[in-house]
Enzyme design. Structure first.
Site, PDB file in Angstrom:
ATOM      1  N   GLY A  43     124.956 -46.934  34.712  1.00  0.00           N
ATOM      2  CA  GLY A  43     123.839 -47.403  35.360  1.00  0.00           C
ATOM      3  C   GLY A  43     123.583 -48.787  34.999  1.00  0.00           C
ATOM      4  CB  CYS A 126     118.201 -41.733  33.681  1.00  0.00           C
ATOM      5  SG  CYS A 126     118.343 -41.702  31.979  1.00  0.00           S
ATOM      6  CB  ILE A 187     123.336 -31.844  37.742  1.00  0.00           C
ATOM      7  CG1 ILE A 187     124.489 -31.142  36.868  1.00  0.00           C
ATOM      8  CG2 ILE A 187     123.079 -30.557  38.813  1.00  0.00           C
ATOM      9  CD1 ILE A 187     123.986 -30.085  36.006  1.00  0.00           C
ATOM     10  CG  ASN A 188     121.606 -37.727  35.473  1.00  0.00           C
ATOM     11  OD1 ASN A 188     121.999 -37.558  34.325  1.00  0.00           O
ATOM     12  ND2 ASN A 188     121.321 -38.660  35.930  1.00  0.00           N
ATOM     13  N   GLY A 239     129.125 -32.057  36.442  1.00  0.00           N
ATOM     14  CA  GLY A 239     128.673 -31.388  35.421  1.00  0.00           C
ATOM     15  C   GLY A 239     129.446 -30.357  34.881  1.00  0.00           C
ATOM     16  N   GLY A 240     130.237 -30.818  33.666  1.00  0.00           N
ATOM     17  CA  GLY A 240     131.107 -30.008  32.861  1.00  0.00           C
ATOM     18  C   GLY A 240     132.457 -29.657  33.256  1.00  0.00           C
ATOM     19  CB  THR A 262     131.453 -34.615  28.737  1.00  0.00           C
ATOM     20  OG1 THR A 262     129.797 -35.011  29.128  1.00  0.00           O
ATOM     21  CG2 THR A 262     131.433 -34.207  27.452  1.00  0.00           C
TER      22      THR A 262
HETATM   23  C1  LIG Z   1     126.906 -40.700  27.460  1.00  0.00           C
HETATM   24  C2  LIG Z   1     126.296 -40.679  28.642  1.00  0.00           C
HETATM   25  C3  LIG Z   1     125.961 -41.580  29.492  1.00  0.00           C
HETATM   26  C4  LIG Z   1     125.593 -41.360  30.824  1.00  0.00           C
HETATM   27  N1  LIG Z   1     124.889 -42.450  31.572  1.00  0.00           N
HETATM   28  C5  LIG Z   1     124.406 -42.146  32.596  1.00  0.00           C
HETATM   29  C6  LIG Z   1     124.127 -43.268  33.507  1.00  0.00           C
HETATM   30  O1  LIG Z   1     123.948 -44.499  33.025  1.00  0.00           O
HETATM   31  N2  LIG Z   1     123.622 -43.008  34.775  1.00  0.00           N
HETATM   32  C7  LIG Z   1     123.687 -41.776  35.205  1.00  0.00           C
HETATM   33  O2  LIG Z   1     123.314 -41.710  36.790  1.00  0.00           O
HETATM   34  N3  LIG Z   1     124.275 -40.662  34.631  1.00  0.00           N
HETATM   35  C8  LIG Z   1     124.518 -41.086  33.291  1.00  0.00           C
HETATM   36  N4  LIG Z   1     125.070 -39.828  32.598  1.00  0.00           N
HETATM   37  C9  LIG Z   1     125.319 -38.433  33.331  1.00  0.00           C
HETATM   38  C10 LIG Z   1     126.508 -38.339  33.974  1.00  0.00           C
HETATM   39  O3  LIG Z   1     126.955 -39.074  34.990  1.00  0.00           O
HETATM   40  C11 LIG Z   1     126.739 -36.874  34.347  1.00  0.00           C
HETATM   41  O4  LIG Z   1     125.764 -36.637  35.369  1.00  0.00           O
HETATM   42  C12 LIG Z   1     126.525 -35.802  33.527  1.00  0.00           C
HETATM   43  O5  LIG Z   1     127.255 -36.226  32.102  1.00  0.00           O
HETATM   44  C13 LIG Z   1     127.148 -34.482  33.890  1.00  0.00           C
HETATM   45  O6  LIG Z   1     128.467 -34.447  33.797  1.00  0.00           O
HETATM   46  P1  LIG Z   1     129.571 -34.046  32.713  1.00  0.00           P
HETATM   47  O7  LIG Z   1     129.209 -32.738  32.213  1.00  0.00           O
HETATM   48  O8  LIG Z   1     131.103 -34.195  33.392  1.00  0.00           O
HETATM   49  O9  LIG Z   1     129.564 -35.171  31.582  1.00  0.00           O
HETATM   50  C14 LIG Z   1     125.620 -39.950  31.470  1.00  0.00           C
HETATM   51  C15 LIG Z   1     126.100 -39.080  30.633  1.00  0.00           C
HETATM   52  C16 LIG Z   1     126.709 -39.091  29.374  1.00  0.00           C
HETATM   53  C17 LIG Z   1     127.284 -37.931  28.892  1.00  0.00           C
END
Ligand SMILES: Cc1cc2nc3c(=O)[nH]c(=O)nc-3n(C[C@H](O)[C@H](O)[C@H](O)COP(=O)(O)O)c2cc1C
Ligand SMILES: Cc1cc2nc3c(=O)[nH]c(=O)nc-3n(C[C@H](O)[C@H](O)[C@H](O)COP(=O)(O)OP(=O)(O)OC[C@H]3O[C@@H](n4cnc5c(N)ncnc54)[C@H](O)[C@@H]3O)c2cc1C
Ligand SMILES: Cc1cc2nc3c(=O)[nH]c(=O)nc-3n(C[C@H](O)[C@H](O)[C@H](O)COP(=O)(O)OP(=O)(O)OC[C@H]3O[C@@H](n4cnc5c(N)ncnc54)[C@H](O)[C@@H]3O)c2cc1C
Ligand SMILES: Cc1cc2nc3c(=O)[nH]c(=O)nc-3n(C[C@H](O)[C@H](O)[C@H](O)COP(=O)(O)O)c2cc1C
Ligand code: FES
Ligand code: FES
Lengths: 299, 274, 299, 274
Positions: A43, A126, A187-188, A239-240, A262
């Protein structure tokens, strides 16, 4: 394996989740960014933000919390340093855009119109920003109006990233559609908290943070599936997602493309392995075109 | 050096002190390239519910045997779980290591006299630096502090190393919180005296490296600032990616928030905003 | 170890989460129900419901989904069979009440007024009921009015169980408080979904279901903490409590008592071990009265 | 019988056929009390992310050696993971078993002639029943069906058992989908013929027990209903608690939705609404 995410052509359905892959350079020893469907960058705001205090993360069952607070050096730095590098590598670029106000979002997009990037992902979700962010993404009227404003400012594919921390995700998705979005991201992170009982303190400096990792997959899948039925925009699902089969689940639920977040922290090869896993699945199931799988869940 | 992620067989995993374990890993590529102060980001197999990697400094690297040594203290779920891994287990005898990560110790180029200060398990990440300095014939003194005598776990290894070179002090200066060995109390007072007497003897230190609890590092950094000696500290932060992408691990510095994993873990102490 | 949950005296802060312990008899070989702070029974409706088709559960990362659909034999059966047994054992009883309509909730409570039970937990949050349930629990106005109606019908401790699937949990909690609740329960399950990619089908017959288990703990803790600050009612905390330390985390975040749910399926001794774990924590930390821990988180 | 939850040491865990494994567990209390058709609810140690127990029928129980045998097929994450457990592993050599759970097979009191029908791994939960019937000198025939010859895994054990008693058929009647052993095709046709010829010989079956895929159980149940023979089936459902509390595992019956774990797994086939 190519898909079209609301006008954004991706050579395969896999991008990175914003904030988990920086702008790709840190993963260069493991992943050739040109082989990804796209790279979604961390972001970015207009002038750069310092982010929150540490500890910024906590481990939770099958997941983690983060409260990075959108630390970033500002859009100028992104354009001077990261985008040229990504261009050199031949990457498809989605820039994740943040702001404290409607005007800041617009100003960031205005700047980026000069850069060679391929799509915007507008983060109206966020949970770690006190102003804007969270509140914005939970009110359909606000969502529609910010999306409209940005829509007027660009012809590039406009992806709107929604927060799962709402009563009705489909109301928000419809608002994004009404505002003129080309796609939505789901999802965020889920808003969560972690406590260190022995120290009687929150585990993170900012107390609450965003939950990600495989623990959130059931919630994410449900939201993708609900939105796939409620709106006609393509969906970027996340998401996961830890492996190819997880990604296929999102695609079956209705996602046209997926993002790996992640999982990168656990396994630096995750994005590659997800691409291979999807290809392998298609082969095993006699699927010639991954597009056939989108929303193909049999209920 | 490119980053490498390798499956490392556990060669040894033994208790070597109170809540202290030594894990020897067969990690040929990292053993060849890792530098003092760098770390590896370790994925521990078979942990229910827990997904993140854990960062550990490399205590010793042996390119001849293709091994790296990690000295770890049990402080939580992951380090407790690590103690159950055994070289001869069918499924739990291989860990995944990502490395070498981070900025190494960077003594000034023509360093003449160095002081290394290790608090608790912080003595470990300094050992490779001590080897390097001794090999380069830099006059190197070592101060170790721990809670008890048994927790002064690298002492033996430092004694052997230091006795091999010419110096004023051929054994590490030690302090223990409970007075069971060496000076009773914190290591800081030993450091203050060492700086003082070196300066008085007109053979001042021109490099101090500290690794240990933050209060110790801060106190030593302040002593060094007062004595005008270049000091480096190794900062610990919780890490997700471990390679600079996620911004979990930032350290407040005079240049803004920098990442402990790749901008550190070793920082010029004067840059750290404590 | 005794606590007071909005007028309900519990000999220790631990009860069972509704729907995971039936009415206790099935666990009789493992747990003496009289040693629990209370037993919370499975959701009961007026005439009994058949529930959903199977498969009704799916395993998810560090958790599970269920779509039981509130199968129960009706309040009469509960009063004829289960409550007398619990009374004989000397258990403290919280009855979890469900309904398809305002009237059904009232009718169930009216019946139960004749029985020897110690408190009601009104479930306005089950995601598996097509009518009532979910919709009811997401609208503050509805919540306030149903709580008011039930409040008028009983003097017994009235606990209102909230759904986490809302934008603002504190708005709902305030509505329950305004309606006259004595305590709130947090959280019911998160709405989720699971897909069997190989079969291209949802894993459960009803497609979506409620997520529980340790994966939801960060969300549950956050909501307990938010509500503890927003309202002055005591809170019954639950969501992913697997052991004593988890329970202590909820208490530190502001819960006066806790419920153990999914953990029973993993370990039939879970409730006992949670009680012992809390006692052990108090001893190690020199806490004489567990009430000192309620909301004692240092932020 | 009270339910017991015991830590059971793995004595053996071996591949015995295609995707088929035999796990022998030291579970003294359950070995003593379990009855044919009952099952144990097993907590498998060390599985990342997966929390639920898995239900398995007991194939054989030996109170003398304090052991129970489980014959399992790898069909998903948990059963795949189970194959990695070894008796000699430091941490992963003990599983937690809860049992004995459920309604056992209940042949009519003065049963004279029984037919047991096992499809695939369903042959296993019938074996203890076969032993019981043979011991009680009930004339017992067995039909086994599987995909291939190697998947007819309990065949040898049934052969030994049946050859020890007087009957028309001293070996199990077998069918395989691929025709590699016995009749080619499904077991149903063997069952139809057996029912038919027993009736014609005026020595009809008065009990049929079936365990296997639902289509097989349903088909056999219908044949039995037609032939007016009492038939029991063993129903499989996903289970959370495994002891009757959560209502995950219900089976649609003429008496409403009943729990497979405690009202079953063995049901009177005429009560099941397929
Ligand atoms: C360390 C970290 C930083 C993140 N920073 C942002 C960001 O800057 N902008 C955004 O839209 N989502 C951000 N996210 C959310 C992820 O893009 C994603 O939506 C969320 O982690 C779910 O996916 P995952 O379970 O595969 O990690 C962040 C997630 C993590 C873990
Ligand atoms: C660069 C670096 C080098 C290190 N070198 C060593 C070493 O050589 N020997 C040694 O014993 N320890 C070392 N540590 C600390 C070590 O990483 C932690 O003790 C370990 O992560 C604790 O894990 P756990 O699962 O036992 O604790 P838990 O508290 O269960 O861990 C939960 C989470 O917090 C993180 N965490 C917990 N404590 C720390 C900590 N002190 N620092 C960073 N993250 C933490 C874990 O990595 C995990 O993500 C180092 C840390 C860093 C940052
Ligand atoms: C009463 C009973 C007795 C059984 N006896 C045997 C036996 O003797 N040998 C044998 O090989 N199998 C037996 N099964 C089936 C066995 O429980 C499943 O094959 C096993 O649970 C699959 O687990 P998994 O982790 O490999 O599959 P996954 O698909 O990864 O499991 C996910 C979830 O679904 C459940 N599940 C998946 N398949 C089944 C199934 N067929 N039945 C019930 N739950 C399922 C699992 O328990 C778990 O909760 C029995 C089932 C029941 C209900
Ligand atoms: C199988 C199952 C059945 C449930 N039935 C009910 C119910 O009848 N009424 C209710 O209020 N909550 C019900 N719940 C929700 C739990 O009471 C609890 O709120 C939730 O599971 C979170 O706690 P846990 O993570 O400890 O399980 C049920 C949960 C499960 C897993
Ligand atoms: S741990 Fe991710 S940036 Fe340092
Ligand atoms: S598995 Fe819980 S009732 Fe059968």
């Amino acid at each position: 394996m190519a898909v079209n995410l609301g006008g954004l052509l991706m050579k395969n359905p896999v991008t990175t989740a914003s904030g988990t892959f920086a702008a790709g350079r840190e993963y260069n020893d493991f992943v050739d960014v040109s082989t990804l469907g796209a790279v979604t960058t961390k972001g970015v705001s207009l002038h750069g933000w310092a982010g929150n205090d540490t500890p910024r993360i906590a481990e939770t069952p099958s997941g983690m919390l983060n409260s990075i607070g959108l630390q970033n050096p500002g859009v100028k730095h992104l354009m001077d340093v990261d985008i040229p590098w990504l261009n050199d590598q031949g990457a498809t670029i989605i820039v994740n855009v943040s702001g404290h106000s409607f005007d800041e979002y617009l100003a960031v997009v205005d700047e980026l119109e000069q850069a060679c990037v391929h799509a915007y992902e507008i983060n109206i979700s966020c949970p770690n920003v006190d102003a804007g962010g969270m509140t914005l993404g939970t009110d359909p009227k606000c969502v529609e109006s910010i999306v409209k404003k940005i829509r007027d400012a660009t012809d590039r594919p406009l992806i709107v990233k929604l927060t799962p921390n709402v009563t009705s995700i489909t109301d928000i998705a419809k608002a994004a559609e009404a505002g003129g979005a080309d796609a939505i991201s789901l999802i965020n992170t889920l808003l969560g908290m972690s406590i260190d009982a022995e120290r009687m303190r929150p585990t993170m400096a900012r107390v609450v943070g965003g939950l990600s990792g495989s623990c959130v997959k059931p919630v994410a899948l449900r939201m993708v599936w609900e939105c796939h039925q409620a709106i006609s925009l393509p969906i970027l699902g996340m998401g996961g997602i830890m492996n190819g089969l997880d990604a296929v689940e999102f695609i079956l639920a209705g996602a046209s493309a997926v993002a790996v977040g992640t999982a990168n922290f656990v396994n630096p090869f995750a994005t590659q392995e997800v691409i291979e896993g999807i290809a392998d699945y298609c082969e095993r199931h006699g699927v010639n075109d991954v597009n056939e799988l989108i929303g193909a869940l049999k209920c | 050096m490119p980053l490498i992620n390798e499956q490392a067989r556990i060669v040894e995993n033994e208790c070597v002190g109170p809540r202290l374990y030594l894990m020897v890993l067969e990690s040929p590529q990292i053993a060849k390239t890792i530098k003092p102060g760098q770390f590896v980001h370790v994925r521990i197999p078979g942990m229910p519910d827990h997904i993140l990697r854990r960062p550990f400094s490399v205590y010793a690297a042996n390119p001849a045997t293709n091994t790296i040594d990690i000295l770890y203290q049990t402080v939580g779920y992951g380090t407790d779980f690590m103690t159950t891994l055994t070289p001869d287990s069918a499924s739990l005898s291989v860990v995944e290591v990502l490395g070498p990560v981070g900025r190494c110790w960077m003594p000034p180029e023509h360093v003449k006299r160095a002081l290394l200060v290790g608090g608790g398990v912080g003595a470990a990440p300094l050992y490779m630096l001590a080897e390097q300095l001794v090999k380069a014939q830099v006059h190197t003194d070592v101060v170790l502090g721990a809670q008890t005598e048994q927790a002064l776990v690298c002492r033996g290894r430092y004694e052997v190393l230091l006795s091999s070179h010419e110096a004023d002090v051929v054994a590490p200066l030690c302090s223990t919180d409970d007075g069971s060995y060496g000076r009773a109390g914190f290591a800081t007072s030993l450091v203050a005296e060492a700086l003082e007497s070196a300066a008085q003897a007109a053979r001042p230190y021109d490099y101090v490296a500290v690794c240990g609890p933050e209060p110790l590092m801060r106190a030593v950094a302040e002593l060094c600032a007062g004595a005008n000696v270049y000091c480096e500290v190794s900062m610990e932060r919780r890490m997700a990616c471990g390679i600079g992408a996620c911004l979990s691990c930032v350290v407040e510095t005079t240049d803004g928030k920098l990442r402990a994993c790749v901008d550190g873990p070793v920082f010029d102490a004067t840059k750290v905003v404590w």
